[in-house]
Design a protein around this motif. Structure first.
Motif, PDB file in Angstrom:
ATOM      1  N   GLU A   1      28.865  20.945 -18.685  1.00 34.58           N
ATOM      2  CA  GLU A   1      29.247  19.925 -19.667  1.00 34.58           C
ATOM      3  C   GLU A   1      28.010  19.370 -20.368  1.00 34.58           C
ATOM      4  O   GLU A   1      28.009  19.144 -21.586  1.00 34.58           O
ATOM      5  N   PHE A   2      26.956  19.175 -19.596  1.00 30.62           N
ATOM      6  CA  PHE A   2      25.707  18.674 -20.175  1.00 30.62           C
ATOM      7  C   PHE A   2      25.175  19.639 -21.224  1.00 30.62           C
ATOM      8  O   PHE A   2      24.756  19.233 -22.312  1.00 30.62           O
ATOM      9  N   ARG A   3      25.190  20.918 -20.935  1.00 31.08           N
ATOM     10  CA  ARG A   3      24.640  21.901 -21.865  1.00 31.08           C
ATOM     11  C   ARG A   3      25.443  21.960 -23.162  1.00 31.08           C
ATOM     12  O   ARG A   3      24.868  22.117 -24.242  1.00 31.08           O
ATOM     13  N   VAL A   4      26.746  21.819 -23.073  1.00 25.80           N
ATOM     14  CA  VAL A   4      27.563  21.742 -24.287  1.00 25.80           C
ATOM     15  C   VAL A   4      27.162  20.515 -25.111  1.00 25.80           C
ATOM     16  O   VAL A   4      27.036  20.575 -26.340  1.00 25.80           O
ATOM     17  N   GLY A   5      26.919  19.406 -24.428  1.00 25.46           N
ATOM     18  CA  GLY A   5      26.509  18.185 -25.116  1.00 25.46           C
ATOM     19  C   GLY A   5      25.162  18.321 -25.798  1.00 25.46           C
ATOM     20  O   GLY A   5      24.945  17.754 -26.881  1.00 25.46           O
ATOM     21  N   VAL A   6      24.253  19.066 -25.194  1.00 20.97           N
ATOM     22  CA  VAL A   6      22.946  19.297 -25.820  1.00 20.97           C
ATOM     23  C   VAL A   6      23.127  19.990 -27.162  1.00 20.97           C
ATOM     24  O   VAL A   6      22.521  19.599 -28.175  1.00 20.97           O
ATOM     25  N   GLN A   7      23.957  21.000 -27.195  1.00 25.69           N
ATOM     26  CA  GLN A   7      24.175  21.725 -28.451  1.00 25.69           C
ATOM     27  C   GLN A   7      24.824  20.828 -29.496  1.00 25.69           C
ATOM     28  O   GLN A   7      24.477  20.889 -30.692  1.00 25.69           O
ATOM     29  N   GLN A   8      25.749  19.978 -29.059  1.00 22.84           N
ATOM     30  CA  GLN A   8      26.383  19.046 -29.998  1.00 22.84           C
ATOM     31  C   GLN A   8      25.358  18.060 -30.545  1.00 22.84           C
ATOM     32  O   GLN A   8      25.338  17.764 -31.749  1.00 22.84           O
ATOM     33  N   ALA A   9      24.508  17.551 -29.674  1.00 21.51           N
ATOM     34  CA  ALA A   9      23.483  16.598 -30.112  1.00 21.51           C
ATOM     35  C   ALA A   9      22.526  17.235 -31.104  1.00 21.51           C
ATOM     36  O   ALA A   9      22.140  16.613 -32.108  1.00 21.51           O
ATOM     37  N   ILE A  10      22.126  18.457 -30.849  1.00 21.36           N
ATOM     38  CA  ILE A  10      21.207  19.154 -31.752  1.00 21.36           C
ATOM     39  C   ILE A  10      21.865  19.370 -33.111  1.00 21.36           C
ATOM     40  O   ILE A  10      21.215  19.230 -34.160  1.00 21.36           O
ATOM     41  N   ALA A  11      23.142  19.711 -33.108  1.00 24.47           N
ATOM     42  CA  ALA A  11      23.840  19.925 -34.374  1.00 24.47           C
ATOM     43  C   ALA A  11      23.826  18.667 -35.231  1.00 24.47           C
ATOM     44  O   ALA A  11      23.565  18.724 -36.445  1.00 24.47           O
ATOM     45  N   PHE A  12      24.071  17.508 -34.634  1.00 23.71           N
ATOM     46  CA  PHE A  12      24.012  16.250 -35.380  1.00 23.71           C
ATOM     47  C   PHE A  12      22.579  15.928 -35.783  1.00 23.71           C
ATOM     48  O   PHE A  12      22.319  15.496 -36.905  1.00 23.71           O
ATOM     49  N   ALA A  13      21.647  16.116 -34.861  1.00 25.13           N
ATOM     50  CA  ALA A  13      20.253  15.748 -35.132  1.00 25.13           C
ATOM     51  C   ALA A  13      19.685  16.541 -36.300  1.00 25.13           C
ATOM     52  O   ALA A  13      18.989  15.985 -37.165  1.00 25.13           O
ATOM     53  N   THR A  14      19.960  17.823 -36.341  1.00 20.08           N
ATOM     54  CA  THR A  14      19.412  18.637 -37.432  1.00 20.08           C
ATOM     55  C   THR A  14      20.056  18.270 -38.764  1.00 20.08           C
ATOM     56  O   THR A  14      19.402  18.309 -39.805  1.00 20.08           O
ATOM     57  N   GLU A  15      21.316  17.895 -38.738  1.00 22.06           N
ATOM     58  CA  GLU A  15      21.995  17.480 -39.965  1.00 22.06           C
ATOM     59  C   GLU A  15      21.463  16.149 -40.478  1.00 22.06           C
ATOM     60  O   GLU A  15      21.370  15.915 -41.688  1.00 22.06           O
ATOM     61  N   LEU A  16      21.075  15.263 -39.552  1.00 21.35           N
ATOM     62  CA  LEU A  16      20.690  13.897 -39.910  1.00 21.35           C
ATOM     63  C   LEU A  16      19.177  13.683 -39.937  1.00 21.35           C
ATOM     64  O   LEU A  16      18.718  12.572 -40.171  1.00 21.35           O
ATOM     65  N   GLY A  17      18.407  14.722 -39.687  1.00 26.09           N
ATOM     66  CA  GLY A  17      16.956  14.597 -39.744  1.00 26.09           C
ATOM     67  C   GLY A  17      16.354  13.859 -38.567  1.00 26.09           C
ATOM     68  O   GLY A  17      15.267  13.276 -38.677  1.00 26.09           O
ATOM     69  N   VAL A  18      17.012  13.887 -37.424  1.00 22.90           N
ATOM     70  CA  VAL A  18      16.551  13.164 -36.236  1.00 22.90           C
ATOM     71  C   VAL A  18      15.601  14.052 -35.440  1.00 22.90           C
ATOM     72  O   VAL A  18      15.901  15.227 -35.189  1.00 22.90           O
ATOM     73  N   THR A  19      14.482  13.488 -35.037  1.00 20.71           N
ATOM     74  CA  THR A  19      13.488  14.253 -34.272  1.00 20.71           C
ATOM     75  C   THR A  19      13.322  13.745 -32.840  1.00 20.71           C
ATOM     76  O   THR A  19      12.431  14.200 -32.125  1.00 20.71           O
ATOM     77  N   ARG A  20      14.204  12.822 -32.415  1.00 17.59           N
ATOM     78  CA  ARG A  20      14.164  12.305 -31.043  1.00 17.59           C
ATOM     79  C   ARG A  20      15.590  12.182 -30.537  1.00 17.59           C
ATOM     80  O   ARG A  20      16.431  11.549 -31.190  1.00 17.59           O
ATOM     81  N   LEU A  21      15.859  12.742 -29.373  1.00 20.89           N
ATOM     82  CA  LEU A  21      17.153  12.607 -28.724  1.00 20.89           C
ATOM     83  C   LEU A  21      16.947  12.014 -27.336  1.00 20.89           C
ATOM     84  O   LEU A  21      16.118  12.512 -26.560  1.00 20.89           O
ATOM     85  N   HIS A  22      17.689  10.956 -27.046  1.00 24.84           N
ATOM     86  CA  HIS A  22      17.615  10.329 -25.732  1.00 24.84           C
ATOM     87  C   HIS A  22      18.628  10.987 -24.812  1.00 24.84           C
ATOM     88  O   HIS A  22      19.828  11.036 -25.107  1.00 24.84           O
ATOM     89  N   CYS A  23      18.160  11.474 -23.691  1.00 22.62           N
ATOM     90  CA  CYS A  23      19.017  12.060 -22.659  1.00 22.62           C
ATOM     91  C   CYS A  23      19.227  11.024 -21.562  1.00 22.62           C
ATOM     92  O   CYS A  23      18.280  10.674 -20.841  1.00 22.62           O
ATOM     93  N   MET A  24      20.458  10.540 -21.423  1.00 23.65           N
ATOM     94  CA  MET A  24      20.766   9.568 -20.375  1.00 23.65           C
ATOM     95  C   MET A  24      20.919  10.291 -19.038  1.00 23.65           C
ATOM     96  O   MET A  24      21.674  11.258 -18.918  1.00 23.65           O
ATOM     97  N   ALA A  25      20.200   9.811 -18.031  1.00 27.49           N
ATOM     98  CA  ALA A  25      20.210  10.461 -16.726  1.00 27.49           C
ATOM     99  C   ALA A  25      21.561  10.336 -16.039  1.00 27.49           C
ATOM    100  O   ALA A  25      22.008  11.249 -15.344  1.00 27.49           O
ATOM    101  N   GLY A  26      22.210   9.187 -16.207  1.00 25.36           N
ATOM    102  CA  GLY A  26      23.479   8.937 -15.539  1.00 25.36           C
ATOM    103  C   GLY A  26      23.304   8.202 -14.227  1.00 25.36           C
ATOM    104  O   GLY A  26      22.194   7.981 -13.733  1.00 25.36           O
TER     105      GLY A  26
END
Length: 252
Positions: free
Chosen positions: A73-98
């Motif tokens: 599930e985490f790995r699917v979320g990484v790909q989703q986050a990257i898809a948004f980040a590249t579209e929005l010009g984001v160069t930092r993604l926070h990974c919550m440990a849980g």
């Protein structure tokens, strides 16, 4: 966390009107990337940061990266986050440990978090994105696995990836360990983003016990040139409370 009297998509205009050049928020996933991109471009704002998917927030999830049962599930979320980040010009993604899952040894959670961060870092490196991890206090989020700056640095060292960095939240670390100035000084070479709030109450600087004028001067002396996110609950209205920027020595 600011301008919450307005619908989310209207907060971009309010941020620009208040003088901000950049914004951050927790999660973009409830919106079409085109909606967010249009607001950013219209108001000439940079999106500095957003989080990877945290799981089911309403059910109490605060990330899943330390849970070995949820690595897929985490790995699917990484790909989703990257898809948004590249579209929005984001160069930092926070990974919550849980939160530490019940019955799981902390050593196993550590191993899982490192492995998941290595996966995220490798995928993000292809897009020039840094992965950030943030120690969060266990008063606000009981059971949160990553809760001290030294622990975060140990995890970063174990990852052995050049694009894994520390997200240092002054409020969270005041609550967990204090010793802010010396800790910031020691950690600064590996800090990729900072956030602030005062304590008690998690309101704007100047409402609590943290000596923000001293810390801002220290950051200038140390040469910190990154962003500092305003992750606080305004004591009154957001705009009415922004006078702290001048009073606390943070500029206009």
């Amino acid at each position: 966390m600011l301008f919450t009297d307005l619908p989310f998509l209207d907060r971009f205009a309010a941020a620009r009107q208040a003088g901000f050049d950049a914004v951050e928020f927790l999660f973009p996933y409830a919106y079409d990337p085109d909606q967010l991109s249009e607001r950013l471009h219209r108001h000439q704002l940079q999106l500095v940061l957003h989080n990877m998917p945290p799981g089911d927030w309403s059910a109490g999830d605060r990330g899943m990266a330390c849970d070995p049962r949820r690595s897929d599930e985490f790995r699917v979320g990484v790909q989703q986050a990257i898809a948004f980040a590249t579209e929005l010009g984001v160069t930092r993604l926070h990974c919550m440990a849980g939160k530490l899952p019940g019955g799981l040894a902390p050593e196993r959670a550590h191993e899982t978090l490192v492995a998941n961060l290595q996966y995220a870092a490798d995928r993000c490196q292809e897009h020039g994105i840094r992965v950030l991890i943030e120690p969060i206090n266990t008063y606000d989020i009981p059971g949160y696995f990553l809760n001290r700056s030294g622990q975060a640095l140990d995890i970063i060292d174990a990852c052995a990836r050049s694009n894994v960095w520390l997200q240092y939240d002054i409020y969270h670390m005041q609550r967990m360990e204090g010793e802010l100035a010396n800790t910031i000084r020691a950690c600064l070479p590996r800090i990729g983003h900072m956030q602030l709030a005062d304590t008690p109450g998690r309101h704007e600087p100047g409402t609590g016990e943290i000596n923000y004028p001293f810390l801002f001067q220290l950051l200038d002396e140390l040469g910190y040139d990154g962003w500092i996110g305003c992750e606080y609950h305004p004591l009154a209205g957001t705009a009415d409370g922004l006078g702290w920027l001048a009073r606390q020595g943070a500029g206009g």
